[in-house]
Design a protein around this motif. Structure first.
Motif, short mmCIF file in Angstrom:
data_model
loop_
_atom_site.label_atom_id
_atom_site.label_comp_id
_atom_site.label_asym_id
_atom_site.label_seq_id
_atom_site.Cartn_x
_atom_site.Cartn_y
_atom_site.Cartn_z
N UNK A 127 0.86 -1.18 0.00
CA UNK A 127 0.00 0.00 0.00
C UNK A 127 0.90 1.23 0.00
N UNK A 128 0.33 2.35 -0.45
CA UNK A 128 1.09 3.61 -0.48
C UNK A 128 0.26 4.68 0.22
N UNK A 129 0.89 5.40 1.13
CA UNK A 129 0.27 6.57 1.77
C UNK A 129 0.97 7.81 1.23
N UNK A 130 0.20 8.80 0.80
CA UNK A 130 0.75 9.99 0.19
C UNK A 130 0.58 9.92 -1.32
N UNK A 131 0.99 10.95 -2.03
CA UNK A 131 1.68 12.16 -1.58
C UNK A 131 0.74 13.17 -0.92
N UNK A 132 1.34 14.31 -0.51
CA UNK A 132 0.63 15.36 0.20
C UNK A 132 0.26 16.52 -0.71
N UNK A 133 1.14 16.88 -1.62
CA UNK A 133 0.96 18.06 -2.46
C UNK A 133 -0.03 17.76 -3.58
N UNK A 134 -0.96 18.68 -3.81
CA UNK A 134 -2.03 18.45 -4.79
C UNK A 134 -1.48 18.17 -6.19
N UNK A 135 -0.47 18.93 -6.59
CA UNK A 135 0.07 18.75 -7.93
C UNK A 135 0.64 17.35 -8.11
N UNK A 136 1.23 16.80 -7.06
CA UNK A 136 1.77 15.44 -7.14
C UNK A 136 0.65 14.40 -7.19
N UNK A 137 -0.44 14.67 -6.50
CA UNK A 137 -1.58 13.75 -6.58
C UNK A 137 -2.13 13.72 -8.00
N UNK A 138 -2.24 14.89 -8.62
CA UNK A 138 -2.71 14.96 -10.00
C UNK A 138 -1.77 14.21 -10.93
N UNK A 139 -0.47 14.44 -10.76
CA UNK A 139 0.51 13.77 -11.62
C UNK A 139 0.44 12.26 -11.46
N UNK A 140 0.28 11.81 -10.25
CA UNK A 140 0.20 10.37 -9.99
C UNK A 140 -1.05 9.78 -10.63
N UNK A 141 -2.16 10.50 -10.52
CA UNK A 141 -3.43 10.01 -11.07
C UNK A 141 -3.39 9.94 -12.59
N UNK A 142 -2.75 10.91 -13.22
CA UNK A 142 -2.77 10.99 -14.68
C UNK A 142 -1.71 10.13 -15.36
#
Length: 599
Positions: free
Chosen positions: A330-345
């Protein structure tokens, strides 16, 4: 083997099964299934024991609920329990029913409900194995509610039921670990205590002091053995326990080789948090909460280790793939919104991710978003104000990008719940013009004489701006206008002198901040030592870390069963966002007094 692996496997988020004669495959509350759950199958009769009438319908539902509970399927267990008419149960069946109900409540973090159900159980009517489950559950519920001595008393009774030597030793270790969280002054024995509990507390005090300079632990142990002859914590256990090194911080010492062995065999939990750069303080606060929740779970049963990655140093996609390659389950994080978007896309999410923030209009399989979102805070304010009889709302927010977003959240929440927005206005916090802007807002939204409804001022402001506004509101604040503020007006720690100006402002915030709404070893008061030196603005992130760790094993149940956490009563919406139900409070004499969950 680290000492934490000797602790008896009490219920740790899913089920208490460690002491069954034939234990099921080990499950911890860290497990997140990455494949769709297969259709729940009915248990077959030989897999479980009978509780009463062989053909009774209630017995069959109890059997099914017990099996689903053992298998970690809380939703299916709950469904079976809902089919039972409690009024028609025999005394024995009712005891089993309340035990299962309490265990299901514990699985979702609701210790208060679990305790209510367990208090209704008569242990003498339970089977031998159910008595073990009962005292395990009772110990864990008391621990979560902060009553360590009652939890230890339950474990003492549990020890009298165990026959396997390894289970007995594990239970002894669990008692010592539970008492180790108490300060030394709380370990003073008292005359009214039972001799066995008095012995445990005396022993725990000795072990807590054993690394202090000049403390002769061997002579103290010898004296203890003379004072408590025949105590269950025999010399064999003490010798093994004392042979394990302990650190000054009372945390378990695990060698790098042991961690690598654990990771290669069972995997690990990857945590993507900034440990450098502008967001490092926030990452540190979340880490405190994660580690506190991990240590509590590890004192009860073996857990997958946490491995931290600095998300400020690398491309988040590459970091995620590195963590998966190194064994992340499992992975917890990231915290920064831009990184969440990058990870999702960009990333192929082969392993589930619990991101620690929220991005609007973002939905991705295996990506769960959990943060301290103002959406939940705005919704709670709207519910509270409407429940109080307010019919119309004025919205006052800062003239910043964040202020504009919060203004939209407040207006949308108010309208979604059937209220009318009479006006929205922004102020410049740098110009200290909030009072003048409020007067303008009120005058522009005036009603014909005699037709003015009870109004709510939905306010977004920091503590300084709120204190500046408070005296000017006294002219307007009457039965027809009440202030409901976002939680930014409260630092998180009572400050009666400065906050006295806030009059009767109301706000809604996380349960972690209010006594009685989130207690136990992960409460704000219990973690005070870890919060020393941390700015108040970051303390809420510790609670976020606590819940983030504990949520991993409950994501599948969240759409139908809420989890009672430090940051709120948590549920999951259709976009995989963890939503929070918050506690509302009103300032009285400069101190916030909680009135209950927003509804």
């Amino acid at each position: 083997m680290p000492r934490r692996y000797l602790a008896c496997c009490i219920f740790a988020g899913v089920m208490l099964t460690a002491c069954t004669p034939e234990p099921v495959r080990n499950r911890t509350h860290l497990e997140v299934r990455t494949q769709p759950r297969p259709q729940a199958r009915r248990p077959v009769a030989p897999a479980v024991k009978s509780y009463g009438l062989a053909d009774g319908q209630a017995d069959r539902h109890l059997l099914s609920a017990d099996t689903f509970l053992q298998d970690g399927d809380m939703q299916a267990a709950r469904q079976e329990m809902d089919l039972i008419n409690e009024a028609e149960l025999s005394s024995e069946q009712r005891g089993k029913f309340n035990l299962l109900d309490g265990q299901i409540a514990l699985s979702m973090g609701d210790a208060e409900h679990a305790m209510q159900k367990l208090k209704m159980v008569r242990p003498a009517l339970l089977s031998a194995q159910d008595k073990i489950n009962y005292y395990q559950s009772l110990a864990f519920a008391n621990l979560l509610m902060g009553d360590v001595l009652q939890g230890v008393s339950a474990r003492i009774r549990l020890g009298n039921l165990l026959r396997d030597p390894q289970q007995q030793q594990a239970n002894i270790s669990a008692i010592i670990d539970m008492l180790s969280v108490l300060p030394e002054e709380a370990l003073q024995t008292r005359p009214q205590m039972a001799n066995e509990l008095s012995g445990w507390m005396s022993l725990a005090k000795i072990l807590k002091q054993r690394n202090q300079p000049g403390f002769d632990v061997n002579s103290q142990i010898q004296q203890w053995q003379q004072d408590y002859p025949g105590h269950v914590a025999n010399a064999g256990f003490l010798q093994a326990y004392l042979a394990t090194p302990a650190t000054a911080s009372a945390q378990e010492t695990v060698s790098e080789q042991e961690v690598q062995a654990e990771q290669s065999e069972a995997g690990m939990i990857a945590v993507l948090l900034p440990t450098s750069g502008a967001y490092a303080p926030a990452g540190k606060a979340i880490k405190v909460g994660l580690q506190a929740a991990y240590r509590l779970a590890a004192s009860a049963s073996p857990q997958l280790p946490l491995k931290f990655y600095d998300s400020a140093q690398d491309d988040v996609d590459s970091l995620y793939q590195q963590a998966v390659a190194e064994g992340a389950k499992q992975v917890i994080g990231p915290l920064v919104k831009e990184q969440i978007q990058a990870l999702a896309y960009n990333a192929n999410l082969s392993v589930p991710v619990l991101a620690l923030n929220h991005v609007d209009n973002l939905s991705q399989d295996r990506l769960y978003q959990f943060g301290l979102s103002p959406i939940d805070e705005a919704d709670a304010l709207a519910l509270k104000a409407l429940h109080d009889g307010r019919q119309s709302a004025l919205v006052l927010v800062p003239n910043t990008a964040q202020g504009e977003r919060i203004g939209n959240y407040l207006a949308s929440a108010w309208q979604n719940h059937g209220g009318t927005v009479a006006g929205i206005q922004s102020y410049d916090p740098r110009q200290h013009d909030i009072g003048a802007v409020l007067n303008q807002l009120i005058s522009s939204s005036s009603y014909p004489s005699g037709q003015q409804p009870a109004r709510a001022l939905l306010l977004s402001a920091n503590a300084d701006a709120a204190r500046e506004l408070a005296p000017q509101l006294k002219y307007h604040q009457s039965s027809d206008l009440a202030v409901y503020a976002m939680p930014t007006i409260y630092s998180g720690s009572p400050n009666p002198v400065q906050d006295a100006e806030l009059g009767s402002f109301e706000f809604c915030d996380m349960p972690w901040l209010f006594d009685g709404y989130f207690s136990g070893p992960l409460s704000q008061s219990a973690l005070q030592n870890s919060l020393q030196g941390m700015p108040d603005s970051l303390s809420r992130l510790v609670a976020l870390g606590v819940d983030a760790y504990n949520l991993l094993g409950h994501l599948e149940q969240l759409p139908v069963t809420s989890y009672v956490g430090a940051t709120g009563q948590l549920s999951l919406d259709r976009e995989n966002r963890v939503t929070r139900k918050l506690v509302c409070a009103q300032f009285k004499g400069g101190v916030p007094v909680a009135s209950g969950y927003a509804e």
